[in-house]
Structure formats: C-alpha cells, structure tokens
Enzyme design. Structure first.
Site, PDB file in Angstrom:
ATOM      1  N   ASP A  38       0.794  -1.232   0.000  1.00 13.89           N
ATOM      2  CA  ASP A  38       0.000   0.000   0.000  1.00 13.89           C
ATOM      3  C   ASP A  38       0.825   1.281   0.000  1.00 13.89           C
ATOM      4  OD1 ASP A  38       1.109  -0.023   2.509  1.00 13.89           O
ATOM      5  OD2 ASP A  38      -0.771  -0.296   3.600  1.00 13.89           O
ATOM      6  N   HIS A  79       5.364   5.080  13.623  1.00 11.53           N
ATOM      7  CA  HIS A  79       5.790   5.916  12.489  1.00 11.53           C
ATOM      8  C   HIS A  79       4.645   6.408  11.614  1.00 11.53           C
ATOM      9  CE1 HIS A  79       5.150   2.117  10.384  1.00 11.53           C
ATOM     10  NE2 HIS A  79       4.971   2.856   9.311  1.00 11.53           N
TER      11      HIS A  79
HETATM   12  C1  UD1 Z   1       6.174   4.781   4.251  1.00  8.48           C
HETATM   13  C2  UD1 Z   1       4.843   4.201   3.763  1.00  8.48           C
HETATM   14  C3  UD1 Z   1       4.138   3.498   4.909  1.00  8.48           C
HETATM   15  C4  UD1 Z   1       5.033   2.482   5.566  1.00  8.48           C
HETATM   16  C5  UD1 Z   1       6.346   3.124   5.966  1.00  8.48           C
HETATM   17  C6  UD1 Z   1       7.261   2.050   6.488  1.00  8.48           C
HETATM   18  C7  UD1 Z   1       3.770   5.581   2.039  1.00  8.48           C
HETATM   19  C8  UD1 Z   1       2.744   6.596   1.762  1.00  8.48           C
HETATM   20  N1  UD1 Z   1       3.956   5.264   3.319  1.00  8.48           N
HETATM   21  O1  UD1 Z   1       5.868   5.770   5.209  1.00  8.48           O
HETATM   22  O2  UD1 Z   1       2.989   2.829   4.400  1.00  8.48           O
HETATM   23  O3  UD1 Z   1       4.374   1.989   6.710  1.00  8.48           O
HETATM   24  O4  UD1 Z   1       6.949   3.735   4.817  1.00  8.48           O
HETATM   25  O5  UD1 Z   1       8.251   2.531   7.319  1.00  8.48           O
HETATM   26  O6  UD1 Z   1       4.387   5.096   1.126  1.00  8.48           O
HETATM   27  N2  UD1 Z   1      13.534   8.590   5.994  1.00  8.48           N
HETATM   28  C9  UD1 Z   1      14.897   8.612   6.007  1.00  8.48           C
HETATM   29  N3  UD1 Z   1      15.560   7.434   5.739  1.00  8.48           N
HETATM   30  C10 UD1 Z   1      14.913   6.273   5.478  1.00  8.48           C
HETATM   31  C11 UD1 Z   1      13.510   6.278   5.477  1.00  8.48           C
HETATM   32  C12 UD1 Z   1      12.831   7.448   5.727  1.00  8.48           C
HETATM   33  O7  UD1 Z   1      15.528   9.620   6.247  1.00  8.48           O
HETATM   34  O8  UD1 Z   1      15.565   5.253   5.267  1.00  8.48           O
HETATM   35  C13 UD1 Z   1      12.809   9.850   6.319  1.00  8.48           C
HETATM   36  C14 UD1 Z   1      12.726  10.842   5.168  1.00  8.48           C
HETATM   37  O9  UD1 Z   1      12.947  12.116   5.699  1.00  8.48           O
HETATM   38  C15 UD1 Z   1      11.277  10.785   4.735  1.00  8.48           C
HETATM   39  C16 UD1 Z   1      10.558  10.355   6.016  1.00  8.48           C
HETATM   40  O10 UD1 Z   1      11.474   9.528   6.695  1.00  8.48           O
HETATM   41  O11 UD1 Z   1      10.844  12.021   4.295  1.00  8.48           O
HETATM   42  C17 UD1 Z   1       9.276   9.582   5.776  1.00  8.48           C
HETATM   43  O12 UD1 Z   1       9.468   8.567   4.818  1.00  8.48           O
HETATM   44  P1  UD1 Z   1       8.279   8.238   3.749  1.00  8.48           P
HETATM   45  O13 UD1 Z   1       8.686   7.105   2.893  1.00  8.48           O
HETATM   46  O14 UD1 Z   1       7.855   9.484   3.067  1.00  8.48           O
HETATM   47  O15 UD1 Z   1       7.071   7.817   4.654  1.00  8.48           O
HETATM   48  P2  UD1 Z   1       6.951   6.764   5.809  1.00  8.48           P
HETATM   49  O16 UD1 Z   1       6.264   7.458   6.934  1.00  8.48           O
HETATM   50  O17 UD1 Z   1       8.233   6.109   6.056  1.00  8.48           O
HETATM   51  N1  UDP Z   2      11.399  -3.796  11.424  1.00  3.17           N
HETATM   52  C1  UDP Z   2      12.788  -3.908  11.325  1.00  3.17           C
HETATM   53  N2  UDP Z   2      13.578  -3.132  12.128  1.00  3.17           N
HETATM   54  C2  UDP Z   2      13.066  -2.237  12.995  1.00  3.17           C
HETATM   55  C3  UDP Z   2      11.653  -2.104  13.086  1.00  3.17           C
HETATM   56  C4  UDP Z   2      10.847  -2.894  12.264  1.00  3.17           C
HETATM   57  O1  UDP Z   2      13.289  -4.719  10.552  1.00  3.17           O
HETATM   58  O2  UDP Z   2      13.841  -1.569  13.684  1.00  3.17           O
HETATM   59  C5  UDP Z   2      10.562  -4.640  10.546  1.00  3.17           C
HETATM   60  C6  UDP Z   2       9.393  -5.366  11.186  1.00  3.17           C
HETATM   61  O3  UDP Z   2       9.785  -6.629  11.706  1.00  3.17           O
HETATM   62  C7  UDP Z   2       8.434  -5.507  10.017  1.00  3.17           C
HETATM   63  C8  UDP Z   2       8.699  -4.251   9.197  1.00  3.17           C
HETATM   64  O4  UDP Z   2       9.966  -3.761   9.623  1.00  3.17           O
HETATM   65  O5  UDP Z   2       8.763  -6.614   9.206  1.00  3.17           O
HETATM   66  C9  UDP Z   2       7.643  -3.231   9.446  1.00  3.17           C
HETATM   67  O6  UDP Z   2       8.017  -2.022   8.873  1.00  3.17           O
HETATM   68  P1  UDP Z   2       7.346  -0.655   9.264  1.00  3.17           P
HETATM   69  O7  UDP Z   2       6.811  -0.748  10.642  1.00  3.17           O
HETATM   70  O8  UDP Z   2       8.345   0.404   8.956  1.00  3.17           O
HETATM   71  O9  UDP Z   2       6.182  -0.501   8.196  1.00  3.17           O
HETATM   72  P2  UDP Z   2       4.682  -1.062   8.105  1.00  3.17           P
HETATM   73  O10 UDP Z   2       4.693  -2.520   8.302  1.00  3.17           O
HETATM   74  O11 UDP Z   2       3.888  -0.319   9.123  1.00  3.17           O
HETATM   75  O12 UDP Z   2       4.238  -0.668   6.734  1.00  3.17           O
END
Ligand code: UD1
Ligand code: UDP
Length: 373
Positions: free
Chosen positions: A98, A206
């Site tokens: 998603d 998050h």
């Molecule tokens: C995204 C997904 C969400 C998922 C989550 C997993 C969408 C709309 N949302 O949300 O469904 O649950 O990822 O974690 O696609 N950032 C870093 N380094 C990283 C990752 C993120 O710096 O490795 C920071 C960046 O500033 C970025 C912010 O985190 O702007 C948010 O990341 P983003 O991918 O936009 O949304 P998530 O809240 O992570």
């Molecule tokens: N996870 C991980 N390291 C962490 C926290 C979570 O590997 O420090 C794993 C967790 O076991 C799961 C996945 O990340 O498999 C979930 O990711 P996240 O919570 O970022 O996204 P969501 O599932 O809500 O989309």
C-alpha cells in the site's frame, strides 16, 4: 520464451516482504528473466534490508528527500517508472502492499498495458483516512492488478466484495516466510543481551496519522510506563523520519530504561520481537509477525486492516490515548490470566510458504501474462 518480470519496492516493509518472492523467482532462470527496481523512497532503511540479503538492485531511482511529501514522491516516480516501463516493456510487474511506491508503479505499469501482480492484496479498514494514504493506495492498486495475492481468506473476500477484475489467490503473507527464516539464524547484540528475559517492552511508531499530538501522547505514556515499571526496559528502534527522531529524542532520551536505538536490521529485529514481553506498535508488518510468536500487541491506531490477529486475541486496538495505553500495559503486566489471553501462538497470516505459492501461480500462468488484455 521467458517471462520478463519486474519486482519493485521502495520502503523497508516492502523490501522485507518482497525479498522472499524475489529470491524464489530467481531460482527459475529457465522461466523468468527477473529485474529488481528499487525507488529509494526509503534510503537507509531500505539499504539495511538489501545488505542483509546481499542483493544489488538492477535499477535504483534513488528519489528520497528529507521530509518528502506524498506529492514529491509521486511526481518523481511517475516519470521514472513511466520511462522505464515504456522502454523495457516487462510482461509482469510485481508490487507490494500500500505504499506510494507501489501505487505509482501499478499506475504506470497500467498506462503501459503491463500486467500487475499485487502481493499482499485485499487488506482493508474501509476508512479512507486511516491508515492515510495507505488504505486508498491499496484499494486503487486492486483496480489495476490482474493477479491479487491475498494473504488471508478475509483479504480475498474483501476483493470479491469489490468485484475486482483479475484472479485472486490466497497465499499467506510473505512476512511470515521472512520471520521463520530469520529466527533460525543466530543473532545477538549488546542491548539484546543486556535486557532481562521477560522484561522487555518493544515500541515502534511511524504512521503519518500519528505524527504530532498522537505521537506526543504515545511518548508521554511510554515515559510514565518506564517510571512505573523501572525493572522493564523499553526498546524503541526509532524510524528515520526526522520529525519522529526529534520528538522521540526530546521526550524520551533522558529516561534510563528507555533505549532509543537506530532501526534494527530485520534479522535482529525479529529476535527482539521474539524476546519481548509486550509489543506496542502502529506498524502493519509487526501486527502480522507477532501472532506467529504468541506475543501481546497493543496496536497504537484506531483501526486495523489486519483483523485476524485481533480475532485470534493476539492484538488489541488501543489507539493513542495516553491513559488507555498505560491502563492496557498495567493490565498485561499485573494480571497473568489477562496476559495469557493474548499469547496463543497462531499463524493467521501464513505458514512460511507464501513466496513459493505466489511463484507457483506465476509458473502455472505463463501464457496468460504474455497476452495483453
Ligand atoms: C512509508 C509508507 C508506509 C510504511 C512506511 C514504512 C507511504 C505513503 N507510506 O511511510 O505505508 O508503513 O513507509 O516505514 O508510502 N527517511 C529517512 N531514511 C529512510 C527512510 C525514511 O531519512 O531510510 C525519512 C525521510 O525524511 C522521509 C521520512 O522519513 O521524508 C518519511 O518517509 P516516507 O517514505 O515518506 O514515509 P513513511 O512514513 O516512512
Ligand atoms: N522492522 C525492522 N527493524 C526495525 C523495526 C521494524 O526490521 O527496527 C521490521 C518489522 O519486523 C516488520 C517491518 O519492519 O517486518 C515493518 O516495517 P514498518 O513498521 O516500517 O512498516 P509497516 O509494516 O507499518 O508498513
């Protein structure tokens, strides 16, 4: 003729759940010509998973910007996917779940009349703002997809009720494939060794809809929990989102028994979950993993698209109200029969063979994928 398949993802959870599918597809070079495209919607958190698997993507769009908006992610990816698909014309694109990465990949594949397989299809809250924007992302991908790989029968039923086009298969969730493999591996680190058995609370949060006031409430609750039960360690691997890191550091870094740590590699994190007494989370993936471990999960959200774990008793929706969170933790820690009502080990999300099932479906339908209709 070999089927030309693109596997694509951009964030941590997609990577964790798509690597089993990618690895399985790679076992059949006689059938499949597989390319891996990552978008870099996440950077460090994505690279952490790729490194664990020792996989180098064929293409990396590398789009992440600090504090990126949904519009920025979407705009950057439309052009990149659009150009790639127009040039390479794969027979099938596999997307996951998603995220905005998955939605744009599906959208652009459709514009190029390329078939789409949706892994982890059919999860629904039916609340368009929760999770935001993921609920609508996932519903839209179902409109584009020809093959829907639903993890559970409930997810498949959701798709049938929506009269989606294409074929629906119940496969289990590939998260469970990854969990089982990871727990078989040896893992240790200093903190995991240091926390006492049965004395660890794991926190992750998050979600976009929790940023701001809701997350502040969660952190206030955690602060009070850490003071009320000083014999417990709260371990919180903080998401890389700078807004979250700032707030977590401001509110929680001074507490002696709260450990704010960087995201843990998935092998390690699965070992943390396995040692936890209680898990508090707004994560989707963790709600799937915890029932297989028989761990109580307090879900820091108002809704869930993973009702099977709630029905089984492993998950309880508690929202983000400070007092409610504290009361639920208190009940779990003080009432052992209440605690036991959460700890049935159940696998509503799969038996660890989801990737194999998905790849079997693709193998059996090779001709279908090359016909463009
Ligand atoms: C995204 C997904 C969400 C998922 C989550 C997993 C969408 C709309 N949302 O949300 O469904 O649950 O990822 O974690 O696609 N950032 C870093 N380094 C990283 C990752 C993120 O710096 O490795 C920071 C960046 O500033 C970025 C912010 O985190 O702007 C948010 O990341 P983003 O991918 O936009 O949304 P998530 O809240 O992570
Ligand atoms: N996870 C991980 N390291 C962490 C926290 C979570 O590997 O420090 C794993 C967790 O076991 C799961 C996945 O990340 O498999 C979930 O990711 P996240 O919570 O970022 O996204 P969501 O599932 O809500 O989309």
């Amino acid at each position: 003729m070999k089927l030309k398949i693109v596997v694509t993802f951009g964030t941590r959870p997609e990577a964790i759940k798509m690597m089993p599918v990618y690895t399985e597809l790679k076992k059949y070079p006689e059938y499949f010509d597989v390319s891996l495209i990552v978008t870099g919607q996440h950077r460090e958190m994505l690279d952490q998973i790729l490194e664990i698997y020792g996989v180098v993507p064929d293409v990396d769009f590398n789009i992440m910007k600090s504090e990126q908006t949904l519009t920025e992610i979407t705009n950057a990816l439309e052009i990149k996917y659009g150009e790639y698909f127009e040039k390479e014309k794969p027979d099938l694109v596999l997307v996951h779940g998603d995220t905005t990465t998955a939605l744009v990949a599906a959208f652009e594949a459709f514009y190029n009349k390329i078939k789409i397989g949706h892994v982890e299809a059919g999860l629904r809250t039916h609340n368009r703002l929760n999770p935001f924007p993921e609920e609508i992302n996932r519903q839209l991908i179902a409109r584009f997809a020809s093959f829907h790989f639903a993890p559970t029968t409930q997810a498949a039923e959701n798709l049938k009720k929506e009269n989606v086009q294409g074929r629906i298969f119940v496969t289990g969730n590939t998260a469970i494939d990854a969990l089982f493999i990871n727990l078989e591996q040896q893992y240790d680190d200093e903190l995991l060794q240091k926390v006492e058995d049965d004395k660890m609370i794991v926190l992750t949060t998050h979600r976009r809809e929790n940023l701001g006031e809701a997350m502040r409430n969660i952190f206030l609750a955690m602060k009070e929990i850490s003071k009320t039960w000083p014999e417990y360690s709260v371990v919180y691997p903080v998401h890389m989102n700078p807004q979250i890191r700032k707030l977590a550091t401001e509110m929680l870094s001074k507490e002696k028994n709260i450990f704010l740590i960087p995201p843990v590699g998935v092998v390690g994190f699965h070992h943390y979950l396995n040692k936890a007494k209680i898990i508090l989370t707004d994560s989707g993936g963790i709600q799937e993993e915890a029932p297989s471990l028989g761990k109580p999960v307090l879900v820091l959200r108002e809704t869930t698209e993973r009702p099977e774990g709630v029905e089984n008793g492993n998950l309880r929706i508690v929202g983000t109200d400070k007092d409610r969170i504290i009361n639920e933790v208190q009940k779990l820690l003080n009432d052992s029969s209440y605690y036991k009502s959460f700890t049935d080990i159940a696998n509503p999300y799969g038996d660890g063979t989801a990737a194999k099932r998905i790849v079997d479906v693709i193998k059996k339908n090779l001709n279908y994928f090359t016909i463009h209709n």
